[in-house]
Structures are given as C-alpha cells and as structure tokens.
Write a protein that holds these residues in place. Structure first.
Motif, PDB file in Angstrom:
ATOM      1  N   ASN A  82       0.840  -1.194   0.000  1.00  0.00           N
ATOM      2  CA  ASN A  82       0.000   0.000   0.000  1.00  0.00           C
ATOM      3  C   ASN A  82       0.880   1.251   0.000  1.00  0.00           C
ATOM      4  OD1 ASN A  82      -1.845   2.039   0.413  1.00  0.00           O
ATOM      5  ND2 ASN A  82      -2.754   1.149   2.254  1.00  0.00           N
ATOM      6  N   PRO A  83       0.897   2.027  -1.085  1.00  0.00           N
ATOM      7  CA  PRO A  83       1.783   3.207  -1.130  1.00  0.00           C
ATOM      8  C   PRO A  83       1.362   4.319  -0.188  1.00  0.00           C
ATOM      9  CG  PRO A  83       0.367   3.129  -3.071  1.00  0.00           C
ATOM     10  CD  PRO A  83       0.152   1.838  -2.340  1.00  0.00           C
ATOM     11  N   HIS A  84       0.147   4.281   0.349  1.00  0.00           N
ATOM     12  CA  HIS A  84      -0.325   5.326   1.253  1.00  0.00           C
ATOM     13  C   HIS A  84      -0.186   4.946   2.726  1.00  0.00           C
ATOM     14  CE1 HIS A  84      -1.764   7.966  -1.854  1.00  0.00           C
ATOM     15  NE2 HIS A  84      -2.587   7.065  -2.355  1.00  0.00           N
ATOM     16  N   GLN A 141       6.419  -8.561  -6.341  1.00  0.00           N
ATOM     17  CA  GLN A 141       5.767  -7.630  -5.426  1.00  0.00           C
ATOM     18  C   GLN A 141       5.434  -6.342  -6.168  1.00  0.00           C
ATOM     19  OE1 GLN A 141       7.258  -7.524  -1.340  1.00  0.00           O
ATOM     20  NE2 GLN A 141       8.934  -8.875  -1.923  1.00  0.00           N
ATOM     21  N   LEU A 142       4.237  -5.823  -5.891  1.00  0.00           N
ATOM     22  CA  LEU A 142       3.817  -4.550  -6.469  1.00  0.00           C
ATOM     23  C   LEU A 142       4.179  -3.462  -5.463  1.00  0.00           C
ATOM     24  CD1 LEU A 142       2.432  -3.257  -8.898  1.00  0.00           C
ATOM     25  CD2 LEU A 142       0.235  -3.560  -7.746  1.00  0.00           C
ATOM     26  N   VAL A 153       6.615   5.964  -9.246  1.00  0.00           N
ATOM     27  CA  VAL A 153       6.076   4.901 -10.103  1.00  0.00           C
ATOM     28  C   VAL A 153       5.680   3.705  -9.255  1.00  0.00           C
ATOM     29  CG1 VAL A 153       6.610   3.308 -11.999  1.00  0.00           C
ATOM     30  CG2 VAL A 153       7.501   5.651 -12.044  1.00  0.00           C
ATOM     31  N   ILE A 154       4.565   3.069  -9.613  1.00  0.00           N
ATOM     32  CA  ILE A 154       4.178   1.796  -9.009  1.00  0.00           C
ATOM     33  C   ILE A 154       4.500   0.705 -10.018  1.00  0.00           C
ATOM     34  CG2 ILE A 154       2.235   0.395  -8.202  1.00  0.00           C
ATOM     35  CD1 ILE A 154       0.936   2.959  -7.198  1.00  0.00           C
ATOM     36  N   ARG A 155       5.244  -0.298  -9.583  1.00  0.00           N
ATOM     37  CA  ARG A 155       5.696  -1.319 -10.526  1.00  0.00           C
ATOM     38  C   ARG A 155       5.780  -2.678  -9.860  1.00  0.00           C
ATOM     39  NH1 ARG A 155      10.879  -3.064  -9.838  1.00  0.00           N
ATOM     40  NH2 ARG A 155      12.143  -1.923  -8.305  1.00  0.00           N
ATOM     41  N   TRP A 156       5.735  -3.718 -10.702  1.00  0.00           N
ATOM     42  CA  TRP A 156       6.000  -5.079 -10.247  1.00  0.00           C
ATOM     43  C   TRP A 156       7.500  -5.328 -10.252  1.00  0.00           C
ATOM     44  CZ3 TRP A 156       2.780  -8.408  -7.994  1.00  0.00           C
ATOM     45  CH2 TRP A 156       1.408  -8.236  -8.153  1.00  0.00           C
ATOM     46  N   THR A 157       8.000  -5.937  -9.221  1.00  0.00           N
ATOM     47  CA  THR A 157       9.445  -6.144  -9.121  1.00  0.00           C
ATOM     48  C   THR A 157       9.979  -7.113 -10.171  1.00  0.00           C
ATOM     49  OG1 THR A 157       9.064  -7.873  -7.448  1.00  0.00           O
ATOM     50  CG2 THR A 157       9.535  -5.633  -6.658  1.00  0.00           C
ATOM     51  N   ASP A 158       9.097  -7.930 -10.775  1.00  0.00           N
ATOM     52  CA  ASP A 158       9.562  -8.843 -11.825  1.00  0.00           C
ATOM     53  C   ASP A 158       9.324  -8.292 -13.220  1.00  0.00           C
ATOM     54  OD1 ASP A 158       6.826  -9.058 -12.042  1.00  0.00           O
ATOM     55  OD2 ASP A 158       6.761 -11.246 -11.949  1.00  0.00           O
ATOM     56  N   GLY A 159       8.949  -7.030 -13.310  1.00  0.00           N
ATOM     57  CA  GLY A 159       8.767  -6.396 -14.608  1.00  0.00           C
ATOM     58  C   GLY A 159       7.421  -6.639 -15.250  1.00  0.00           C
ATOM     59  N   GLY A 160       6.502  -7.265 -14.553  1.00  0.00           N
ATOM     60  CA  GLY A 160       5.184  -7.537 -15.114  1.00  0.00           C
ATOM     61  C   GLY A 160       4.381  -6.267 -15.317  1.00  0.00           C
ATOM     62  N   PRO A 161       3.388  -6.301 -16.218  1.00  0.00           N
ATOM     63  CA  PRO A 161       2.510  -5.140 -16.420  1.00  0.00           C
ATOM     64  C   PRO A 161       1.771  -4.785 -15.139  1.00  0.00           C
ATOM     65  CG  PRO A 161       2.248  -6.748 -18.199  1.00  0.00           C
ATOM     66  CD  PRO A 161       3.066  -7.408 -17.135  1.00  0.00           C
TER      67      PRO A 161
END
Length: 315
Positions: free
Chosen positions: A274-276, A291-292, A298-306
């Motif tokens: 949760n970024p908040h 992990q998202l 930027v919010i991203r998946w650590t494995d590069g997924g969409p």
C-alpha cells in the motif's frame, strides 16, 4: 506419513460425522475425499493418479496443521473449526494453518503467537522482524467455481475482506492482510483480480468536447486508480493495511498419464504494498516473490510484469 496430526484431529468418529451430513456441499465432499485419500496401486491409471493427487493435498494439509501446532496455536477454537461441517469455518481454520506453515517454514519467520489488534480484536499472527513486529490477519475469500464459460475475475469478493481487516488493524503497526483463497480455478486466478480490487484497472477513456458532447481525438487506454489502496475520498482510507500477501496452494500434476506420476502441492505467492500506508511492510519479508511496490513516483511489479497484473514477459 510421519506424525500425522490429521489423524489425531480427524478421527474415525469425526470422519463419520462429516459423512453423515444430510446435504453435503461439493467442498465438504472434497474435504472428506482428501482426508480419506489413500494410494490405490491396483486401480486403473486414472483412479490411481486421482488418488495420488488427493494424497498430495492430504500431505500438505498435515504440514499446515503441524506448523500450527509447532507454533502453539492449534487450540480448541481452530480444532473445532477444522472439524466443523460448515465450509466457511473449515476454510478459515485451514487458511490460518496454511499461513502459519508459509510464514514459519517456507519463509523462516519467527511467529510469536497471536497479536493484538484494535480494542476487542485479536489478529491471527505476530511476526518478529528486525525493523519491528508485524501483525498478520488471515482471510479466505470464497466463491463457487462458475459453470460453463466465465469472463469475470471475482475481484468483488476481495474488497469487503479488506474492509473488515482494516478495521481490525491497530494504527502505528506494520499490518499485513494474508489472503488465502481455497478456491478452484478460475476463481481469483493470477494477479489481475487483486490489482483491480486494491489498485485499479486499465480502461478505455475518451476526451469529450463539453460543448458538443462528442469525443475528441482517438480513445486511449489508461490505468484508472479506483482500487481500495489508491482511491481518494478525498484522502486514502485504508492506510492501516501495509500490504496484502496472496498465497495459493497449487498441486503440480505434470505427467498425469505417466507411470511415475508423483504430484505434489506447493505454495505460490505475491505481495501488493500500500503506497499510502505510513508504516510500510518490509519488502524483504516475502522472499523473492513478485511484489507490487512504489518506486519513487512509479508503481511497478518487481519482476517487470505489467501493472494490471497480466503475466510478466518471459525471460
């Protein structure tokens, strides 16, 4: 099966009581099949292999309950729910045992027992961490496997679960919601339902000319942040929940038609942060899983997924 805690809890009398249910659900029938599963080497190949799958799940359940007992948490309440004919009670108890196994034996974390939540609530686990203790609450959202073709994602059953858990969590604590959906595919399959429920989803949007009411230019796809963690009312509301960890039991069935077929159950998981949340949960808690996370702006998946939870690109 060494030290079979299942046989201590699910005695012959308990199994007979479950079998006598006047209107057993599909999940209760499957539960009995797993608990009574045995290898049948003299049966036809399909029957042999199906029974091996049941035995693989039975062995996994034994591990989960053994971990719960090892943590000193296999109390009368958990035992009563495990042996209840009510499917929801059974799922809630098994999900807690599975999570205990996951935390203690898969990740090697130190579980110190239950953990207090807000007044009048007790969370399922307290976990020691160098940066401060972490509270874990386990939920097992459920929906029946849909009949026929199905194009939904059941993200709607995740949202109310967060509502409940967030009210249980104590402010100023590192809090984790563990979601253990003991459901059949395609219910809650993959990452997409979780991203949709807690972050948002891509939508096709148009720019409208307010004077004419007509679209201007070409439509475009944007990620709309309407999930529980990102939506603003006008401020974020679910800030006590630092992360969601989704854990799913998967039975590997490679070589079903082969003579040396040996299925086994394994756990797969991913985390969404949760970024908040003002008390973030450490990323290193969950091992090398996807992990998202928030990375700067930027919010991203650590494995590069969409970001929408679609499968990541193949290496």
């Amino acid at each position: 099966m060494a030290a079979c805690i299942l046989e201590e809890i699910f005695t012959a009398d308990v199994i007979e009581r479950l079998k006598r249910h006047p209107a057993p659900s599909t999940t209760l029938t499957r539960r009995i099949d797993i608990l009574t599963g045995t290898e049948t080497p003299d049966a036809d190949r399909d029957t042999q292999n199906w029974n091996l799958i049941l035995c693989a799940r039975k062995a996994a359940w034994n591990k989960y309950l053994s971990a719960m007992r090892g943590a000193g948490l296999l109390d009368d309440d958990v035992r009563a729910r495990l042996t209840d004919t009510d499917d929801d009670n059974f799922r809630s108890a098994l999900a807690e045992c599975l999570t205990c196994h996951f935390l203690a034996r898969v990740l090697g974390l130190d579980i110190f027992g239950r953990h207090e939540g807000r007044p009048g609530t007790a969370l399922d686990f307290g976990v020691r961490h160098a940066g401060g203790d972490v509270s874990v609450e386990v939920k097992s959202p459920y929906a029946e496997k849909p009949a026929g073709s199905y194009w939904g994602d059941h993200s709607d059953i995740l949202e109310p679960v967060l509502d409940v858990a967030n009210k249980q969590f104590l402010e100023g604590r590192r809090n984790v919601l563990a979601l253990v959906p003991l459901v059949d595919f395609p219910v809650l399959a993959g990452r997409k339902p979780y991203v949709k429920a807690f972050f948002g989803e891509p939508k096709i949007v148009f720019t409208i000319d307010k004077r004419t009411g007509r679209a201007i230019g070409e439509p475009e796809t944007r990620f709309i942040t309407e999930g529980k963690f990102l939506k603003l009312w006008p401020e974020p509301r679910f800030t006590r929940t630092g992360a969601v960890i989704a854990i799913r039991e998967n039975v590997v069935e490679d070589g079903f038609l082969e003579e040396d077929f040996e299925p086994h159950a394994e756990l797969r998981w991913f985390a969404l942060h949760n970024p908040h949340c003002p008390n973030p949960v450490p990323v290193d808690l969950w091992g090398s899983c996807a992990q998202l996370v928030r990375d700067g702006d930027v919010i991203r998946w650590t494995d590069g997924g969409p970001i929408d939870g679609s499968p990541p690109p193949r290496p």
